[in-house]
Design a protein around this motif. Structure first.
Motif: not given
Length: 800
Positions: A674-677, A703, A732
């Motif tokens: 989660e909350h990744c690029r 994401c 996302c």
């Protein structure tokens, strides 16, 4: 402004969690209106959201987070049973925007303290006060002069009110010069010194009128009646703040039949109050009530509209007994009543009135608001300005945000452990003695190979009982390092642990690699059977792998069938057979092979890491997967930037026709990303396979894809019985080639045959609230005789 709540929760999903008595849930707030909202209240009824049977313990504290940042909140006991039953927080939300929050409820601890933005007070006496939270008196009793400021008072930064405790029950108005909390100082009746210091004061002489939005009785012949025919009346302060205050007025045995509790709710950042009248029995057909606003002064201006707006503007002395202290004030009052409650509208000598009825209902509601000309930051300084704003106020009230509460659960419906909501980072200062490598003979010389010296520090740290091996600013060249039980690794800002680009410095070790047990080269950083191992930043681990990459591509050019293992190159980090592993705030760059390989690990956290390797240009970094989870369970990848030349987060576990009988293989389950690029990569953000055979309960959410080839990829092998199930991707966005792809994987197959090969399947996959710009396809689900697909669903997805 005030929310309608849709709960998508079943009590089955929320059960008492024996591992810590916490509950987590996801709250989605949607503003479907064409205008932005500020300080929009979000109210969650915990009894409905969680269920009394599912939450038998008391909620001691709550934490609300959005994008990893804590949002102020409060928990209130609204029914007086000494248990929190409502959660409140505020948000600024743009037009047509949807926001997602994570809420965690705890059975222990103290609620966090946030700056107060509302205030409420009630006390007995005027000289020596005794603060109280509630009172109840006989209907004939008059406690008006016994209560300081004659009843409960409450305020936001913009406005203040008090509610009279006598039969009038007037909602009286306090005006402010500045936006701040004042009633704790002035107690509604400002002194000369208060006025000189810029405080506000009482601004309304209401007499026998209903003042501003007071709920009164109505008689068809006699008109507005005070609330006198009651056996008992009382007031309670149900919520004190910091974000909202709620004052309740009770009238018991009203006319001998009705019991009514009227709640006045004021939120931080608001000048309007929500009023809700609650009755213990359905209202009879002929029962009437009324509310409205008084006419102010000798030349009042006012409106009374059939659509539910009554308002007034006027100038008068706020207190006829203190003309020497107070000046005449210009004040605006307003009520907004839903049209379905309006039985009639009436104007008399004192006020503009709505007659209300709600037959067979237990509740009805409306809103009140006010302004004062003395208010420096107010846009309302005339009747024209005040009346013109009321249409917009009414329209805003007609467009409440939509709030959806969902269990923080896995795709198969089982509850997600609170472990996944805990992103508390490792504090190295609490992890034992620090072993700064330069204090133990390691040189600050980037050209000097110091494998032996660095390993000596690690061994000493382990021998002494454990601690933190600290790499200071500078570049330290090394071969394979092996961390022992009790040890951790920390890289300070500017520190770079740099791998030697010569495979002779990486000894052969037994490991599980590409789905099989092999003897292969060690990684740069190795940890086996090291529970509580951590790698912390903000420094860098650099694989220095250009020489390895060049060698790989040369081999591939000479022999296109050259396997990964034949290229002779080390991984960057290899952690195996370990529990409670944390990798945080560190940059992991330029790996020769897989960047992070976790084998048979449980409870692994990647927090705020940067994982990169060249994905294009003259020299790319082949097979530099960012995170490979090999027979791992309970993994959280949160807040990371990932851009490597292959997969981002890749689930592995074993391969081959008889993988289900292989003791070195295993499943991967309970993975949350989660909350990744994700950058351009060269394969996929989230991959299941190719060296995997059983994956279950995998979630990727919130994401961002930034030119990523694929968001979600299933690699299906013909030589391996594979089951990939219960996968969910939600919230996302970004740009990709393909959104979701299921396709056969044909590279490096095992030639063995298995007559009783179990069938392979991809099933129970959900993509929800996904918005992508696709240069290829959003859905590329290829059919094949070697596997089946079942229950792949899409909800509110753009890019199809």
């Amino acid at each position: 402004m005030y929310v309608r709540i849709l709960t998508a929760i079943s009590a089955l999903l929320f059960h008492t969690m024996t591992w810590g008595q916490t509950v987590t849930m996801t709250v989605t707030v949607s503003n479907d209106w064409t205008q932005a909202k500020t300080c929009e209240p979000v109210v969650i009824n915990l009894h409905k959201a969680v269920g009394a049977d599912a939450l038998p313990w008391h909620v001691a504290r709550a934490v609300v987070e959005r994008d990893g940042r804590e949002v102020p909140c409060q928990i209130d006991d609204m029914d007086g049973d000494m248990r929190a039953d409502e959660l409140v927080f505020l948000t600024d939300i743009a037009a047509r925007e949807a926001q997602t929050f994570r809420v965690t409820l705890y059975a222990e601890g103290l609620q966090a303290s946030y700056p107060p933005r509302v205030y409420a007070h009630m006390s007995i006496g005027s000289k020596s006060e005794t603060d109280i939270s509630a009172f109840e008196a006989l209907g004939t009793g008059n406690v008006f002069n016994s209560l300081y400021h004659h009843g409960a008072c409450f305020e936001s930064e913009m406005v203040g009110f008090r509610i009279y405790s006598d039969s009038r029950q007037n909602v009286d108005v306090y005006g402010k010069r500045q936006h701040r909390l004042e009633l704790a100082t002035t107690k509604f009746n400002s002194t000369e010194k208060h006025l000189a210091d810029g405080y506000g004061h009482d601004v309304l002489w209401n007499g026998r009128s209903m003042a501003c939005g007071t709920l009164r009785d109505w008689h068809e012949e006699r008109g507005v009646l005070e609330v006198s025919d009651v056996k008992r009346r009382g007031q309670r302060i149900l919520a004190y703040g910091p974000l909202r205050t709620v004052v309740e007025v009770s009238d018991m045995d009203w006319h001998g039949t009705l019991c009514c509790r009227t709640r006045y709710t004021l939120y931080a950042g608001h000048r309007d109050v929500a009023v809700e009248a609650r009755f213990d029995t359905p209202l009879p057909e002929g029962q009437r009530f009324c509310t409205g606003v008084q006419k102010i002064g000798t030349n009042p201006q006012g409106i009374l509209r059939a659509n539910g707006i009554a308002a007034s503007w006027g100038r008068d002395w706020p207190d006829y007994g203190k003309k020497q202290l107070y000046q005449e004030q210009s004040v605006g009052l307003a009520v907004c009543v839903p049209e379905e409650y309006i039985y009639n509208k009436v104007e008399d000598s004192l006020q503009y009135i709505f007659v209300l009825h709600a037959p067979r209902q237990h509740t009805f509601h409306y809103w009140l608001s006010c302004c004062a000309d003395m208010e420096q930051d107010s846009p309302y300084h005339s009747a024209r300005e005040w009346f013109a704003a009321l249409d917009g106020w009414q329209e805003m009230l007609r467009h409440p945000v939509k709030v959806t509460v969902t269990a923080d659960c896995w795709p198969d419906g089982t509850a997600m452990s609170s472990w996944f909501s805990d992103t508390t980072k490792v504090d190295i200062n609490s992890c034992g003695r620090a072993y700064r490598v330069t204090d133990y003979g390691v040189k600050k010389d980037s050209a000097l190979i110091q494998t032996t010296a660095l390993q000596r520090v690690i061994d000493r740290c382990a021998a002494d009982g454990g601690g933190v091996v600290v790499i200071p600013r500078g570049t330290f060249l090394t071969g394979a390092l092996f961390f022992k039980r009790g040890t951790r690794l920390h890289l300070e800002k500017g520190a770079r642990l740099k791998g030697i680009d010569d495979i002779r410095h990486y000894p052969l070790i037994d490991q599980h690699f590409e789905g099989l047990p092999v003897r292969y080269f060690a990684a740069l950083v190795n940890a086996e059977h090291v529970d509580n191992f951590s790698i912390t930043g903000p420094g860098t681990i650099d694989g220095n792998a250009r020489r390895f990459w060049d060698d790989f591509w040369l081999r591939r050019k000479q022999n296109p069938k050259c396997t990964n293992l034949e290229a002779l190159r080390p991984q960057l980090v290899l952690i195996s057979n370990s529990r409670d592993v944390t990798i945080q705030d560190v940059s992991l760059v330029n790996s020769a092979f897989w960047t992070n390989h976790l084998y048979r690990c449980e409870r692994v956290r990647f927090l705020n890491c940067r994982i990169v390797a060249p994905t294009e240009g003259k020299t790319r970094a082949p097979s530099s997967d960012a995170i490979d989870l090999d027979v791992c369970n309970d993994v959280l990848v949160c807040g990371c930037y990932i851009n490597t030349c292959d997969d981002g987060v890749c689930l592995k576990g074993g391969r081959g026709p008889y993988v289900d009988r292989d003791s070195t293989a295993g499943s991967v389950s309970h993975v949350l990303v989660e909350h990744c690029r994700f950058g351009s990569l060269s394969n996929a953000a989230l991959t299941l396979g190719s060296d995997a055979w059983s994956c279950r309960n995998v979630v990727m959410r919130h994401c961002r894809m930034e030119g990523t080839p694929r968001m979600l990829l299933f690699k299906m092998r013909a030589d391996t019985p594979q089951t990939f199930e219960y996968v969910r991707v939600e919230h996302c966005s970004g740009s990709v080639w393909n959104g979701v792809e299921v396709s056969p994987w044909t590279q490096f197959h095992d030639p063995q045959a298995r007559p009783d090969m179990p069938p392979s399947a991809v099933r129970h996959v959900l993509l929800r609230d996904v918005s992508l710009r696709c240069t290829g396809k959003f859905r590329d689900v290829r059919q094949s005789g070697q596997y089946t697909t079942e229950d792949i669903a899409y909800e509110n997805c753009n890019g199809l």
